[in-house]
Motif scaffolding. Structure first.
Motif, PDB file in Angstrom:
ATOM      1  N   GLU A  54       0.816  -1.212   0.000  1.00  0.00           N
ATOM      2  CA  GLU A  54       0.000   0.000   0.000  1.00  0.00           C
ATOM      3  C   GLU A  54       0.852   1.266   0.000  1.00  0.00           C
ATOM      4  OE1 GLU A  54      -2.239  -0.638   3.560  1.00  0.00           O
ATOM      5  OE2 GLU A  54      -3.834  -1.720   2.523  1.00  0.00           O
ATOM      6  N   GLY A  55       2.131   1.126   0.237  1.00  0.00           N
ATOM      7  CA  GLY A  55       3.034   2.270   0.280  1.00  0.00           C
ATOM      8  C   GLY A  55       4.361   1.822   0.835  1.00  0.00           C
ATOM      9  N   ALA A  56       5.392   1.776   0.000  1.00  0.00           N
ATOM     10  CA  ALA A  56       6.658   1.177   0.404  1.00  0.00           C
ATOM     11  C   ALA A  56       7.646   2.173   0.979  1.00  0.00           C
ATOM     12  CB  ALA A  56       7.296   0.451  -0.783  1.00  0.00           C
ATOM     13  N   ALA A  57       7.395   3.459   0.823  1.00  0.00           N
ATOM     14  CA  ALA A  57       8.318   4.488   1.305  1.00  0.00           C
ATOM     15  C   ALA A  57       7.524   5.651   1.882  1.00  0.00           C
ATOM     16  CB  ALA A  57       9.220   4.974   0.160  1.00  0.00           C
ATOM     17  N   SER A  83       5.901  13.395  15.842  1.00  0.00           N
ATOM     18  CA  SER A  83       6.957  12.401  15.725  1.00  0.00           C
ATOM     19  C   SER A  83       7.129  12.018  14.249  1.00  0.00           C
ATOM     20  CB  SER A  83       6.631  11.199  16.615  1.00  0.00           C
ATOM     21  OG  SER A  83       7.746  10.367  16.788  1.00  0.00           O
ATOM     22  N   MET A  84       7.010  10.752  13.879  1.00  0.00           N
ATOM     23  CA  MET A  84       7.114  10.372  12.471  1.00  0.00           C
ATOM     24  C   MET A  84       6.138  11.177  11.618  1.00  0.00           C
ATOM     25  SD  MET A  84       6.093   6.668  10.837  1.00  0.00           S
ATOM     26  CE  MET A  84       5.330   6.586   9.223  1.00  0.00           C
ATOM     27  N   GLY A  85       4.978  11.489  12.177  1.00  0.00           N
ATOM     28  CA  GLY A  85       3.978  12.246  11.436  1.00  0.00           C
ATOM     29  C   GLY A  85       4.459  13.602  10.990  1.00  0.00           C
ATOM     30  N   ALA A  86       5.403  14.190  11.734  1.00  0.00           N
ATOM     31  CA  ALA A  86       5.945  15.488  11.325  1.00  0.00           C
ATOM     32  C   ALA A  86       6.666  15.373   9.988  1.00  0.00           C
ATOM     33  CB  ALA A  86       6.889  16.022  12.400  1.00  0.00           C
ATOM     34  N   LEU A  87       7.391  14.284   9.794  1.00  0.00           N
ATOM     35  CA  LEU A  87       8.099  14.082   8.526  1.00  0.00           C
ATOM     36  C   LEU A  87       7.118  13.826   7.383  1.00  0.00           C
ATOM     37  CD1 LEU A  87      11.027  11.819   9.780  1.00  0.00           C
ATOM     38  CD2 LEU A  87      11.108  14.268   9.274  1.00  0.00           C
ATOM     39  N   PRO A 111      14.367  17.492   9.549  1.00  0.00           N
ATOM     40  CA  PRO A 111      14.914  16.561   8.542  1.00  0.00           C
ATOM     41  C   PRO A 111      16.421  16.689   8.319  1.00  0.00           C
ATOM     42  CG  PRO A 111      12.824  17.439   7.783  1.00  0.00           C
ATOM     43  CD  PRO A 111      13.166  18.191   9.044  1.00  0.00           C
ATOM     44  N   PRO A 112      17.001  17.915   8.304  1.00  0.00           N
ATOM     45  CA  PRO A 112      18.447  17.972   8.077  1.00  0.00           C
ATOM     46  C   PRO A 112      19.271  17.306   9.176  1.00  0.00           C
ATOM     47  CG  PRO A 112      17.421  20.106   7.654  1.00  0.00           C
ATOM     48  CD  PRO A 112      16.391  19.262   8.327  1.00  0.00           C
ATOM     49  N   VAL A 113      18.686  17.086  10.354  1.00  0.00           N
ATOM     50  CA  VAL A 113      19.424  16.457  11.456  1.00  0.00           C
ATOM     51  C   VAL A 113      19.660  14.985  11.177  1.00  0.00           C
ATOM     52  CG1 VAL A 113      19.356  15.873  13.921  1.00  0.00           C
ATOM     53  CG2 VAL A 113      18.512  18.100  13.139  1.00  0.00           C
ATOM     54  N   GLY A 114      18.647  14.313  10.604  1.00  0.00           N
ATOM     55  CA  GLY A 114      18.753  12.876  10.354  1.00  0.00           C
ATOM     56  C   GLY A 114      18.536  12.078  11.637  1.00  0.00           C
ATOM     57  N   ARG A 115      18.444  10.774  11.498  1.00  0.00           N
ATOM     58  CA  ARG A 115      18.243   9.910  12.656  1.00  0.00           C
ATOM     59  C   ARG A 115      18.811   8.536  12.355  1.00  0.00           C
ATOM     60  NH1 ARG A 115      14.202   6.301  12.418  1.00  0.00           N
ATOM     61  NH2 ARG A 115      13.714   6.389  14.639  1.00  0.00           N
ATOM     62  N   ALA A 116      19.249   7.855  13.403  1.00  0.00           N
ATOM     63  CA  ALA A 116      19.757   6.498  13.234  1.00  0.00           C
ATOM     64  C   ALA A 116      18.586   5.536  13.111  1.00  0.00           C
ATOM     65  CB  ALA A 116      20.619   6.116  14.433  1.00  0.00           C
ATOM     66  N   ASN A 162      12.529   4.331   9.092  1.00  0.00           N
ATOM     67  CA  ASN A 162      13.930   3.937   8.920  1.00  0.00           C
ATOM     68  C   ASN A 162      14.427   4.194   7.504  1.00  0.00           C
ATOM     69  OD1 ASN A 162      14.416   3.064  11.551  1.00  0.00           O
ATOM     70  ND2 ASN A 162      13.826   0.945  11.130  1.00  0.00           N
ATOM     71  N   GLY A 163      13.531   4.092   6.530  1.00  0.00           N
ATOM     72  CA  GLY A 163      13.938   4.270   5.146  1.00  0.00           C
ATOM     73  C   GLY A 163      13.934   5.703   4.659  1.00  0.00           C
ATOM     74  N   TYR A 164      13.506   6.637   5.521  1.00  0.00           N
ATOM     75  CA  TYR A 164      13.410   8.033   5.084  1.00  0.00           C
ATOM     76  C   TYR A 164      14.789   8.688   5.035  1.00  0.00           C
ATOM     77  CZ  TYR A 164      12.367  13.025   5.126  1.00  0.00           C
ATOM     78  OH  TYR A 164      12.321  14.365   4.826  1.00  0.00           O
ATOM     79  N   ALA A 165      15.056   9.389   3.945  1.00  0.00           N
ATOM     80  CA  ALA A 165      16.289  10.172   3.806  1.00  0.00           C
ATOM     81  C   ALA A 165      15.905  11.553   3.288  1.00  0.00           C
ATOM     82  CB  ALA A 165      17.263   9.480   2.855  1.00  0.00           C
ATOM     83  N   PHE A 166      16.315  12.572   3.996  1.00  0.00           N
ATOM     84  CA  PHE A 166      16.002  13.945   3.613  1.00  0.00           C
ATOM     85  C   PHE A 166      16.741  14.320   2.339  1.00  0.00           C
ATOM     86  CE2 PHE A 166      17.413  18.479   4.056  1.00  0.00           C
ATOM     87  CZ  PHE A 166      16.204  19.057   3.727  1.00  0.00           C
TER      88      PHE A 166
END
Length: 241
Positions: A54-57, A83-87, A111-116, A162-166
């Motif tokens: 339904e949505g892979a990314a 949280s994730m919803g902000a992105l 987003p520019p901060v990134g996350r592990a 986990n798969g999100y990249a700014f």
């Protein structure tokens, strides 16, 4: 799958607030928000996919939400994400044909901060993460039958995160309001404050007592902050008749 769920829709709404929940949030998390906002506000929640089919990314989710919003009657539209919803809200704002009136981001590093990435590959790891960050009903965490149904959907939400990249691009043309909690160990004030980097319009930062899920105990105060901004002038919008 319905991408948007309407919680409250006045006969002639003047503004629209679209809420983007945190990973694994129950469907009705924002249901009661309408009662704390101006009566002319239409309140909706974005519903995330439950599987890669339904949505892979995360960008796919944002594209679906933007398309659904573009199809609605035009009116000043505010996006709120926790949280994730902000992105997801931010990526949705980037894809809308018409910019939102304002973006609100809550308890999320810019987003520019990134996350592990977080390891949620096994059920024990995923349950451990849910217990660590809080915000999940302890009774649910002990209900094996409910977890069997819910964990695949929740894991997919974490996989989206986990798969999100700014990727850098033109700044937003709408103002951004960022909220953080003083005892939040997941999103610091400094990292939340860097949301100012993604907009060419105004920015403000507000802090609340509490932890990552401050918005439960501080809901009335948070809605008051949002409510004062819902009637701010929004350029480039024409109200539907």
């Amino acid at each position: 799958m319905s991408v948007l769920v309407r919680h409250r829709g006045p006969a002639r709404p003047r503004t629209r607030l679209v809420c983007f929940p945190h990973a694994g949030a129950p469907p009705g998390f924002f249901t009661a928000w309408g009662a704390g906002l101006p009566a002319h506000t239409e309140v909706l929640t974005a519903r995330y996919p439950g599987s890669p089919a339904e949505g892979a990314a995360l960008g796919d989710v944002a594209a679906l939400a933007a398309a659904a919003l573009d199809a609605l009657a035009p009116r000043p539209t505010h996006l709120f994400g926790h949280s994730m919803g902000a992105l997801v809200a931010y990526e949705t704002a980037r894809r809308l044909r018409r910019p939102p009136a304002r973006l609100y981001v809550s308890a999320c590093d810019a987003p520019p901060v990134g996350r592990a990435p977080v390891d949620v590959s096994g059920d024990d790891a995923l349950l451990g993460e849910l217990r660590r960050i809080g915000g999940t009903d302890p009774g649910l965490l002990g209900d094996e039958a409910a977890l069997a149904a819910l964990l695949p959907r929740i894991r997919h939400h974490f996989d989206l995160l986990n798969g999100y990249a700014f990727s850098s691009g033109p700044p937003l043309t709408c103002p951004v309001t960022a909220f953080h909690a003083h005892q939040d160990t997941e999103a610091t004030a400094d990292a939340v404050g860097r949301w100012r980097e993604v907009t060419a319009a105004g920015f403000d930062l507000r802090g609340f007592p509490g932890d990552h899920f401050y918005l439960v105990a501080q809901r009335d105060q948070l809605l008051a902050e949002i409510g004062t901004r819902l009637d701010a002038p929004a350029a480039d919008w024409q109200l539907a008749p």
